[in-house]
Scaffold this motif. Structure first.
Motif, PDB file in Angstrom:
ATOM      1  N   GLU A 157       0.835  -1.206   0.000  1.00  0.00           N
ATOM      2  CA  GLU A 157       0.000   0.000   0.000  1.00  0.00           C
ATOM      3  C   GLU A 157       0.868   1.254   0.000  1.00  0.00           C
ATOM      4  O   GLU A 157       0.566   2.239  -0.702  1.00  0.00           O
ATOM      5  N   SER A 214      -9.085  -3.535   7.075  1.00  0.00           N
ATOM      6  CA  SER A 214      -9.952  -2.370   7.236  1.00  0.00           C
ATOM      7  C   SER A 214      -9.233  -1.062   6.923  1.00  0.00           C
ATOM      8  O   SER A 214      -9.890  -0.068   6.608  1.00  0.00           O
ATOM      9  N   GLU A 215      -7.893  -1.039   6.990  1.00  0.00           N
ATOM     10  CA  GLU A 215      -7.151   0.190   6.725  1.00  0.00           C
ATOM     11  C   GLU A 215      -6.608   0.257   5.297  1.00  0.00           C
ATOM     12  O   GLU A 215      -6.703   1.300   4.643  1.00  0.00           O
ATOM     13  N   PHE A 217      -7.376  -1.543   2.378  1.00  0.00           N
ATOM     14  CA  PHE A 217      -8.244  -1.674   1.203  1.00  0.00           C
ATOM     15  C   PHE A 217      -9.040  -0.413   0.907  1.00  0.00           C
ATOM     16  O   PHE A 217      -9.196  -0.054  -0.268  1.00  0.00           O
ATOM     17  N   PRO A 218      -9.564   0.307   1.905  1.00  0.00           N
ATOM     18  CA  PRO A 218     -10.197   1.589   1.565  1.00  0.00           C
ATOM     19  C   PRO A 218      -9.224   2.578   0.934  1.00  0.00           C
ATOM     20  O   PRO A 218      -9.609   3.348   0.038  1.00  0.00           O
ATOM     21  N   VAL A 219      -7.970   2.596   1.370  1.00  0.00           N
ATOM     22  CA  VAL A 219      -6.977   3.485   0.760  1.00  0.00           C
ATOM     23  C   VAL A 219      -6.758   3.121  -0.703  1.00  0.00           C
ATOM     24  O   VAL A 219      -6.714   3.995  -1.590  1.00  0.00           O
ATOM     25  N   GLY A 221      -8.853   1.590  -2.609  1.00  0.00           N
ATOM     26  CA  GLY A 221     -10.075   1.898  -3.349  1.00  0.00           C
ATOM     27  C   GLY A 221     -10.139   3.356  -3.746  1.00  0.00           C
ATOM     28  O   GLY A 221     -10.534   3.692  -4.880  1.00  0.00           O
ATOM     29  N   ARG A 222      -9.772   4.259  -2.840  1.00  0.00           N
ATOM     30  CA  ARG A 222      -9.783   5.683  -3.175  1.00  0.00           C
ATOM     31  C   ARG A 222      -8.670   6.020  -4.171  1.00  0.00           C
ATOM     32  O   ARG A 222      -8.843   6.861  -5.060  1.00  0.00           O
ATOM     33  N   TRP A 226     -11.870   2.647  -7.038  1.00  0.00           N
ATOM     34  CA  TRP A 226     -12.695   1.439  -7.033  1.00  0.00           C
ATOM     35  C   TRP A 226     -14.005   1.749  -6.315  1.00  0.00           C
ATOM     36  O   TRP A 226     -14.013   2.129  -5.143  1.00  0.00           O
ATOM     37  N   PRO A 228     -17.933   0.739  -4.770  1.00  0.00           N
ATOM     38  CA  PRO A 228     -18.403  -0.391  -3.938  1.00  0.00           C
ATOM     39  C   PRO A 228     -18.667  -1.653  -4.730  1.00  0.00           C
ATOM     40  O   PRO A 228     -18.580  -2.757  -4.183  1.00  0.00           O
ATOM     41  N   SER A 233     -13.309  -4.347  -3.960  1.00  0.00           N
ATOM     42  CA  SER A 233     -14.028  -3.691  -2.861  1.00  0.00           C
ATOM     43  C   SER A 233     -15.104  -4.601  -2.295  1.00  0.00           C
ATOM     44  O   SER A 233     -15.254  -4.722  -1.066  1.00  0.00           O
ATOM     45  N   GLU A 237     -15.158  -6.203   1.539  1.00  0.00           N
ATOM     46  CA  GLU A 237     -16.279  -6.047   2.484  1.00  0.00           C
ATOM     47  C   GLU A 237     -16.790  -7.401   2.943  1.00  0.00           C
ATOM     48  O   GLU A 237     -17.079  -7.609   4.130  1.00  0.00           O
TER      49      GLU A 237
END
Length: 603
Positions: A157, A214-215, A217-219, A221-222, A226, A228, A233, A237
């Motif tokens: 990441e 949780s930390e 994958f959202p980074v 995605g943004r 990506w 939902p 993504s 989830e």
């Protein structure tokens, strides 16, 4: 009379050499070997956590240089070098992820990319097991792989985030494909962890996996836009929800695990059970992930782990304190297998102290309710009382005059001492191999035994002088049935301050009873022991007073005092012999001189 337990005093002792004159680890025997203060060897250390107080190095600032600053600067350089190498590998592999799609080339490049982080094995995992080809891995191997996986995901990441803005549009598109393929492969481990069978280690592993997923994958995605509905993504989830469900299920099952997961073979010496190190280390690992623990359990049906839960003594407990109470309850239940009188109480004393010691010397103490330690102190005091009632009250009762029978009164008086000695030797023989590893607790037990048994023996001799005379007259060796008096370690000059004395019968498996100091009116330095008498002087170098003192009858016999004085012996018991002689030794420039004194002689 029973002593009050103070955990601060008992826990103050760390590991120490206990081979001193205080005896072994048995509460009564002097024949046991040395032991450590808390009952743990290196093999009994926490299963999940290292020692909370490791040996710390000396000052990190030497020669005007702060090593902490040097380490920080060095670490930054190392990270930059690592990121640079990964960037070069990334640029070399990007063409395989550009259009047109070549599945074989992409698979080979993905394998090379992941292997560069040491996690190429995730490609061989499926969602049903944590090992290769569906083979279940040992718990320690699972933990090692999870740590390597979390570090690799964090590094990926960071590399994507730091370098994607430096690329061309086509390269960014290819990097997005590489990131999606890498993230999908990395999710396999999280899915495999969620699919593990419920176990204590699964809860800790789930917490270790939850935070990176949780930390990171959202980074990602943004970074790569990506939405939902993007496959990565959506898979993240779904996997995160499975990990949360797995953690909650394990937490609900944890009380059952405490009762059945660890082998419950009971130690026959009453020492600390190995499960204490296992579970107290486990609870500390739970708190290591306290943030993810709150996030995972806080939104479900379970109460937040650090919020009030069940009650103990009117105090609401948090989840960790509740689990500790569950462990203590299991120990109490399992101790019923120790049927010998008093052994169960010794076992609970040792294990309660071990639980408290590991709690108050770690970060667990931050999550214990007020009064938690005092509740354990009172519980240990009850164990001591129960131990005395089960083991030593029957011994002292052999001298009890409370219920005399007129028909057998004479027989009782002449044989009660014999029954007392037999009961005393039986109790000592039974407890010879019991273990109380903590020196403070062991000393407390010995003192309690002495303060309850010795006074009863002394009172009986004082109240029945005729029985004592009859008993001595009927035996060929009266001194063999009198307790001998053993002093502590001697000083270099041969004298020892009597801060406490110990009595034992000269038989196999004899009891060692720790008493108190002589009366304040007597001298406090010992210069000899014979026939149950202590020879006491008032000064270790230039004595002016010499007294023989019998701890059992409190009898005193003043003797002429020599100065200097080395040792004093007597040839017989002053209470039973009229021809006894005192022998004293003095150090002279040319050797050692011996002097004698008989009762009735002048000074």
């Amino acid at each position: 009379m029973y002593l009050r337990v103070n955990i601060e005093d008992v826990v103050a002792y760390g590991r120490c050499d206990c081979s001193s004159s205080s005896g072994g680890s048995s509460p009564v025997s002097v024949l046991s070997g040395p032991s450590e203060s808390d009952g743990y060897s290196s093999s009994d250390s926490d299963e999940f956590c290292p020692d909370p107080y490791p040996t710390r190095p000396s000052s990190s600032v030497r020669g005007g240089l702060d090593r902490t600053v040097l380490l920080t600067e060095s670490s930054t350089c190392v990270l930059d070098d690592i990121d640079s190498r990964h960037q070069q590998r990334m640029l070399a592999l990007l063409p395989a992820f550009s259009s047109p799609v070549d599945a074989v080339a992409r698979a080979e490049s993905l394998s090379r990319w992941l292997s560069g982080f040491g996690v190429g094995w995730v490609l061989d995992m499926d969602a049903s097991a944590s090992g290769r080809g569906g083979e279940t891995l040992p718990r320690r191997e699972v933990g090692r792989r999870v740590r390597a996986w979390a570090q690799a995901l964090s590094t990926m990441e960071r590399v994507f985030r730091l370098h994607h803005r430096e690329l061309t549009v086509n390269q960014v598109e290819a990097l997005g494909e590489l990131a999606a393929a890498s993230a999908g492969a990395m999710l396999k481990l999280a899915g495999a962890v969620a699919a593990l069978e419920s176990s204590p280690s699964k809860l800790l592993t789930s917490l270790d996996v939850y935070v990176p997923v949780s930390e990171a994958f959202p980074v990602l995605g943004r970074m790569f836009s990506w939405g939902p509905s993007h496959p990565v993504s959506a898979a993240a989830e779904e996997t995160l929800a499975a990990v949360v469900d797995a953690a909650r299920s394990c937490c609900r099952d944890l009380r059952t695990f405490i009762r059945s997961h660890y082998p419950w073979r009971m130690p026959q010496g009453g020492e600390v059970h190995p499960c204490i190190g296992f579970w107290m280390g486990y609870f500390r690992c739970m708190l290591r992930n306290r943030i993810s623990l709150c996030l995972v359990l806080g939104d479900g049906d379970d109460a937040p782990p650090l919020a009030p839960g069940v009650e103990e003594g009117g105090v609401r407990l948090g989840l960790v304190a509740e689990f500790i109470s569950c462990l203590e309850a299991v120990l109490e239940d399992k101790s019923a297998a120790l049927a010998f009188p008093g052994l169960r109480q010794v076992f609970m004393l040792n294990n309660t102290l071990a639980v408290v010691r590991r709690a108050v010397r770690s970060d667990l103490k931050l999550f214990l309710p007020p009064g938690w330690v005092r509740v354990r102190e009172e519980r240990m005091e009850r164990y001591i009382k129960s131990y005395m009632d089960a083991s030593w009250a029957p011994v002292a009762s052999r001298l009890d005059d409370a219920k005399p029978s007129a028909a057998v009164l004479r027989w009782r008086r002449t044989n009660r001492l014999g029954a007392f000695y037999t009961a005393l030797e039986n109790a000592c023989s039974a407890q010879r191999w019991w273990k109380v590893p903590n020196p403070t607790l062991r000393s407390m037990l010995r003192k309690t035994v002495s303060e309850n048994v010795v006074p009863a023996y002394r009172r009986y001799l004082e109240n029945h002088p005729e029985v004592c005379t009859h008993w001595r007259a009927s035996t060929s060796s009266p001194a063999a049935f009198r307790p001998w008096v053993l002093a502590g370690d001697t000083y270099s000059n041969g004298l020892a301050p009597i801060s406490g004395y110990s009595l034992r019968l000269p038989r196999l498996s004899a009891l060692k009873l720790v008493g108190g100091a002589p009366p304040a009116s007597l001298p406090q330095y010992c210069c000899g022991t014979s026939f149950g008498w202590l020879a006491l002087v008032d000064d270790e170098r230039s004595p002016t007073r010499l007294v023989l003192w019998d701890p059992l009858t409190n009898a005193e016999v003043p003797l002429p005092c020599l100065s200097p004085l080395s040792r004093v012996f007597i040839s017989g018991d002053p209470l039973t012999s009229s021809s006894w002689v005192a022998i004293a030794t003095q150090l002279k420039p040319d050797g050692e001189a011996a002097l004698t004194w008989r009762p009735g002689e002048d000074d």
